[in-house]
Design a protein around this motif. Structure first.
Motif, PDB file in Angstrom:
ATOM      1  N   ASP A   9      -2.486 -22.469   3.322  1.00  0.00           N
ATOM      2  CA  ASP A   9      -1.434 -21.154   3.558  1.00  0.00           C
ATOM      3  C   ASP A   9      -1.939 -19.950   2.779  1.00  0.00           C
ATOM      4  O   ASP A   9      -2.429 -19.965   1.698  1.00  0.00           O
ATOM      5  N   PHE A  10      -2.150 -18.818   3.454  1.00  0.00           N
ATOM      6  CA  PHE A  10      -2.571 -17.538   2.950  1.00  0.00           C
ATOM      7  C   PHE A  10      -1.323 -16.727   2.436  1.00  0.00           C
ATOM      8  O   PHE A  10      -0.543 -16.606   3.155  1.00  0.00           O
ATOM      9  N   ILE A  11      -1.204 -16.564   1.186  1.00  0.00           N
ATOM     10  CA  ILE A  11      -0.288 -15.606   0.465  1.00  0.00           C
ATOM     11  C   ILE A  11      -0.861 -14.932  -0.524  1.00  0.00           C
ATOM     12  O   ILE A  11      -1.831 -15.235  -1.182  1.00  0.00           O
ATOM     13  N   PRO A  12      -0.714 -13.509  -0.139  1.00  0.00           N
ATOM     14  CA  PRO A  12      -1.413 -12.559  -1.065  1.00  0.00           C
ATOM     15  C   PRO A  12      -0.998 -12.709  -2.532  1.00  0.00           C
ATOM     16  O   PRO A  12       0.073 -13.166  -2.778  1.00  0.00           O
ATOM     17  N   HIS A  13      -1.757 -12.203  -3.450  1.00  0.00           N
ATOM     18  CA  HIS A  13      -1.212 -12.138  -4.896  1.00  0.00           C
ATOM     19  C   HIS A  13      -0.323 -11.168  -5.095  1.00  0.00           C
ATOM     20  O   HIS A  13      -0.240 -10.153  -4.309  1.00  0.00           O
ATOM     21  N   GLY A  14       0.577 -11.575  -5.858  1.00  0.00           N
ATOM     22  CA  GLY A  14       1.852 -11.016  -5.862  1.00  0.00           C
ATOM     23  C   GLY A  14       1.639  -9.557  -6.715  1.00  0.00           C
ATOM     24  O   GLY A  14       1.084  -9.695  -7.765  1.00  0.00           O
ATOM     25  N   VAL A  15       2.645  -8.483  -6.494  1.00  0.00           N
ATOM     26  CA  VAL A  15       2.452  -7.424  -7.194  1.00  0.00           C
ATOM     27  C   VAL A  15       3.853  -6.747  -7.374  1.00  0.00           C
ATOM     28  O   VAL A  15       4.881  -7.114  -6.653  1.00  0.00           O
ATOM     29  N   HIS A  16       4.140  -6.065  -8.533  1.00  0.00           N
ATOM     30  CA  HIS A  16       5.563  -5.449  -8.801  1.00  0.00           C
ATOM     31  C   HIS A  16       5.641  -4.430  -7.934  1.00  0.00           C
ATOM     32  O   HIS A  16       4.735  -3.643  -7.619  1.00  0.00           O
ATOM     33  N   ASP A  17       6.899  -4.191  -7.444  1.00  0.00           N
ATOM     34  CA  ASP A  17       7.139  -2.899  -6.445  1.00  0.00           C
ATOM     35  C   ASP A  17       7.291  -1.601  -7.445  1.00  0.00           C
ATOM     36  O   ASP A  17       8.111  -1.535  -8.136  1.00  0.00           O
ATOM     37  N   VAL A  18       6.203  -0.882  -7.194  1.00  0.00           N
ATOM     38  CA  VAL A  18       6.366   0.570  -8.045  1.00  0.00           C
ATOM     39  C   VAL A  18       6.513   1.638  -6.840  1.00  0.00           C
ATOM     40  O   VAL A  18       5.828   1.352  -5.833  1.00  0.00           O
ATOM     41  N   PRO A  19       7.121   2.781  -7.335  1.00  0.00           N
ATOM     42  CA  PRO A  19       7.078   3.802  -6.230  1.00  0.00           C
ATOM     43  C   PRO A  19       5.790   4.709  -6.220  1.00  0.00           C
ATOM     44  O   PRO A  19       4.850   4.313  -7.042  1.00  0.00           O
ATOM     45  N   PHE A  20       5.573   5.302  -4.890  1.00  0.00           N
ATOM     46  CA  PHE A  20       4.400   6.163  -4.899  1.00  0.00           C
ATOM     47  C   PHE A  20       4.340   7.158  -5.453  1.00  0.00           C
ATOM     48  O   PHE A  20       5.125   8.404  -5.100  1.00  0.00           O
ATOM     49  N   VAL A  21       3.810   7.601  -6.614  1.00  0.00           N
ATOM     50  CA  VAL A  21       4.100   8.833  -7.416  1.00  0.00           C
ATOM     51  C   VAL A  21       2.729   9.638  -7.804  1.00  0.00           C
ATOM     52  O   VAL A  21       1.702   8.810  -7.894  1.00  0.00           O
ATOM     53  N   ASP A  22       2.712  10.889  -8.093  1.00  0.00           N
ATOM     54  CA  ASP A  22       1.727  11.520  -8.437  1.00  0.00           C
ATOM     55  C   ASP A  22       1.179  11.084  -9.712  1.00  0.00           C
ATOM     56  O   ASP A  22       2.231  10.953 -10.762  1.00  0.00           O
TER      57      ASP A  22
END
Length: 786
Positions: free
Chosen positions: A170-183
């Motif tokens: 199974d290919f499952i990407p490395h998990g990451v935390h959901d953060v907003p796209f900010v300057d």
């Protein structure tokens, strides 16, 4: 025979390093288990943590067990712990360096001893492994039901180099935390970096990180952008500290001083928590991973920064080449400071291109956030469990042989006594220990009363004084079981209560129709078979008071249980017209139900085959024999024949319909979980069919059902506990249910008693060429058994 349903996923164990241990695997295991718990709160998660120090770590309560990585025995003990706690799936984080033995071979001991399906995540898949590395990873993959990789490179290498089948990966990407796209400017003031370009690298420091090449690249960049800060965030890896202290960090600091970059390079020597890490990443304009190992197949830090929408410069190690494809980042040669400086300057001086790169990276990372990844792991667990159960079933189908079937053991009544106190019989046990929390049921006390009556017929047949004392004691317990039924009867409602807690408080005013029917069955058995006048006097009064309610019942099995009691009663009082009327009404209801549901391919009473199924044809057979009712006999034989047929394995052992789905019309048969009460019900019904037809084939079906208890079953294991005299509660698709509750133990004892009674009645009919046909040995005393 197809396996079409598996039990619900209730408990998952995650094995790997765990915070506060400082390493990437620890962070990954912690994040994965937390995300899985958040996405699936009804599934219990536990962690088995790997320790690299004697003192271990101060873990949270989620860590249930610790393994000292260099202690081989800990791996076997951990496997036993997982088995004892009935884990449904295991998620193993694999990295060569976190397990003991040469190239982490100690983990194989755990994998060879766990019973639950395993999903292994490979954090390293080497393109050029040594023979020892190749052997270890191949064996880990073989012992895993599924394997997970976080890059397509790794998927291809597992197949081409390690021989892992494609369907297992199974290919499952490395998990990451959901953060907003900010300057980036939003967070810079928190670190005193307002108005400055911030370049950063984070993660545990070690010499394979290549940070010196970034430092060498900075003088050229600082000429054009003196307000630049390079932030090196992270503690030195604990294993590096143990080996060489802070020599690598000190060498980097020394070079910063030599180049006059003290105002431009900031070392933050801490292992930061998630909140601070998000803010640090948010403040960065450019992220750099100048790693030196071209075979690195995963990087949590790179995954985090790409998904946060950072502009990234990286050396072309394998994971970076995949993650930064399609202009999501810039690749520079290994150990090339000039290329690094040129790439930094290019991004700093081309804001539009830098922002476009950031957006492409951020959008790509939406599929990597932990909720999505947790769902993918759940799907992998489900596939692993389906594969595990199918393979386990096929393995047992191929391996169960006649030689594995135990002879019927000595009937041992110890567990019945153990489950009985001054009130009555406990409903459940935890292993062989009575479970007070579950209290008592009228159902089980009715069953126990029947057994105590059946034991009266063994009086004088015991071969030792100890056997006779045990039989006499359980007979005497019949008074207690009947007293329970008397107390259970609600005079105002005319119905039996069923559930009583440990404090002798009834949990309902009216119990199930089935429990009422079983009570009538037990009362009838007392009247027909017991010689104890005291029991009979109470039984007849209770029977008469409880009988009228059954005419209002809608449960076919409640009708059938009641009919078994009525048929016993009429052996004692055959002229009771009121009871005869009830009998005829219930029999006709069953016949009408059968005729309404029967078809050529579905000769059954309902549109689903559920539990205690053989009792429906059985009561018609008994009624037909007693009353010369050919229609009842015909329906009983036809439906019982079909029922036996659908519960036969290809290899000739009994496969009772399981309670995880049953068998709906137009659906598929669920063969698990298999319950002892189903086996007893079939055994008893087939004995009656033999009594009526004289067809020895029915007796063969009986012995086949009986042998199910002792190993001739789908798992090839005996449910009988020789030490306690109890019976395990059933067969899961992959293991025994090790608890020994009342229903299961009484079903086994009833089966043994009915087989003995039948053998005494029909000894001559069971002989072929002068030898008894039965494929088991009847009750033996301990002396003859030895």
């Amino acid at each position: 025979m197809e396996i079409n349903s598996i039990p619900d996923l209730k408990r998952v164990a995650f094995i790997g390093n765990y915070l506060p241990r400082q390493c990437g695997i620890a962070t990954f295991t912690t994040d994965l288990s937390d995300a899985f718990t958040e996405q699936f709160p009804d599934i219990q998660s536990m962690v088995i943590a790997m320790n690299d120090t004697i003192e271990g770590y101060t873990y949270c309560d989620k860590v249930r067990y610790e393994i000292r990585e260099s202690n081989l025995f800990d791996y076997e003990r951990a496997a036993n712990f997982l088995n004892q706690h009935s884990v449904d799936a295991i998620s193993l984080q694999h990295e060569y360096g976190i397990f003991g033995g040469q190239w982490g071979k100690y983990i194989l001991t755990l994998l060879r001893n766990v019973s639950a399906p395993v999903v292994t995540t490979f954090h390293t898949v080497l393109e050029k492994p040594t023979p020892e590395q190749l052997e270890t990873l191949r064996e880990v993959a073989r012992l895993s039901n599924r394997v997970v990789v976080m890059s397509e490179h790794s998927r291809r290498d597992l197949q081409a180099i390690y021989g892992v089948p494609e369907h297992k990966i199974d290919f499952i990407p490395h998990g990451v935390h959901d953060v907003p796209f900010v300057d980036p400017g939003f967070h810079k003031d928190k670190f005193g970096a307002e108005g400055r370009f911030v370049i950063m690298t984070f993660g545990l420091l070690s010499r394979n990180k290549g940070l010196e090449y970034v430092i060498e690249a900075l003088p050229e960049v600082v000429k054009h952008h003196p307000q630049l800060t390079y932030l090196i965030l992270g503690a030195t890896h604990p294993h590096v500290v143990a080996h060489e202290g802070e020599a690598y960090r000190d060498s980097l600091k020394a070079r910063v001083r030599e180049l006059g970059l003290e105002e431009n390079v900031l070392f933050y020597d801490q292992f930061v928590d998630l909140k601070d890490l998000k803010e640090f990443i948010g403040a960065g304009d450019i992220y750099i991973t100048p790693y030196l190992d071209p075979e690195q197949v995963v990087s949590g830090t790179l995954a985090y920064t790409v998904s946060a929408g950072k502009a990234v410069i990286s050396t072309p190690y394998r994971y970076a080449k995949e993650l930064l494809a399609d202009e999501r980042g810039i690749l520079v040669p290994f150990r090339d400071s000039k290329a690094i400086s040129e790439s930094i300057l290019h991004l700093l001086e081309n804001e539009a291109e830098r922002d476009a790169m950031r957006k492409r990276a951020y959008m790509y990372g939406r599929n990597m956030i932990w909720p999505v990844v947790a769902q993918s792991y759940r799907e992998s667990f489900d596939r692993a469990r389906q594969q595990h159960f199918s393979e386990h079933y096929l393995m047992t189908v191929d391996s169960v042989t006649e030689e594995r079937v135990e002879e019927a053991p000595v009937m041992k009544l110890d567990h019945i006594e153990r489950l009985t106190d001054g009130t009555g019989m406990y409903q459940h046990a935890v292993y062989s220990v009575p479970n007070y929390d579950e209290g008592y049921t009228t159902d089980d006390n009715a069953r126990a009363l029947i057994v105590s009556v059946q034991l009266e017929e063994l009086t004088g047949l015991a071969q030792t004084e100890a056997e006779q004392q045990s039989i006499a004691h359980v007979q005497e317990l019949g008074h207690r079981y009947l007293a329970f039924l008397w107390h259970a009867f609600n005079q105002e409602k005319g119905r039996f209560r069923n559930f009583m807690d440990y404090n002798r408080q009834w949990l309902e005013e009216v119990g199930s129709e089935d429990s009422h029917g079983r009570s009538l069955w037990a009362l009838g058995a007392v009247l027909a078979r017991s010689k104890r006048a005291g029991l009979q006097g109470m039984a007849v009064r209770l029977f008469e008071e409880a009988l009228p309610a059954v005419l209002e019942f809608i449960s076919p099995r409640a009708w059938a249980f009641s009919l078994l009691g009525i048929q016993h009663y009429l052996r004692r009082f055959p002229g009771d017209r009121a009871v005869l009327s009830v009998q005829n009404t219930l029999v006709q209801k069953l016949i009408d139900l059968y005729q309404a549901n029967r078809s050529e391919n579905w000769p059954w009473f309902e549109d689903i085959v559920t539990y205690c199924n053989p009792v429906l044809p059985q009561v018609l057979l008994r009624h037909g024999q007693a009353n010369n009712d050919e229609q009842a006999i015909a329906i009983g034989l036809e439906s019982l024949t079909w029922l036996v047929k659908i519960q036969q394995s290809e290899r000739g052992w009994f496969m009772p319909i399981g309670n995880q789905g049953f068998y709906p019309k137009e659906g598929q048969i669920s063969y698990f979980d298999q319950q002892p009460v189903e086996v007893y019900s079939l055994l008893s019904a087939c004995l009656d069919a033999f009594r009526i037809t004289g067809d020895i084939g029915w007796y063969d079906c009986t012995t086949q059902a009986f042998e199910w208890f002792f190993g001739r079953n789908a798992l090839g294991v005996s449910l009988y506990d020789k030490a306690t005299g109890g019976c395990r509660d059933g067969l899961h698709i992959d293991r025994l249910n090790e608890n020994q509750g009342a229903e299961s133990t009484l079903s086994l004892v009833q089966s043994m008693l009915e087989m003995q009674q039948f053998a005494r009645e029909h000894e001559d009919r069971l002989r072929v060429n002068g030898k008894r046909r039965a494929s088991f040995v009847l009750v033996q005393s301990p002396r003859t058994a030895r």
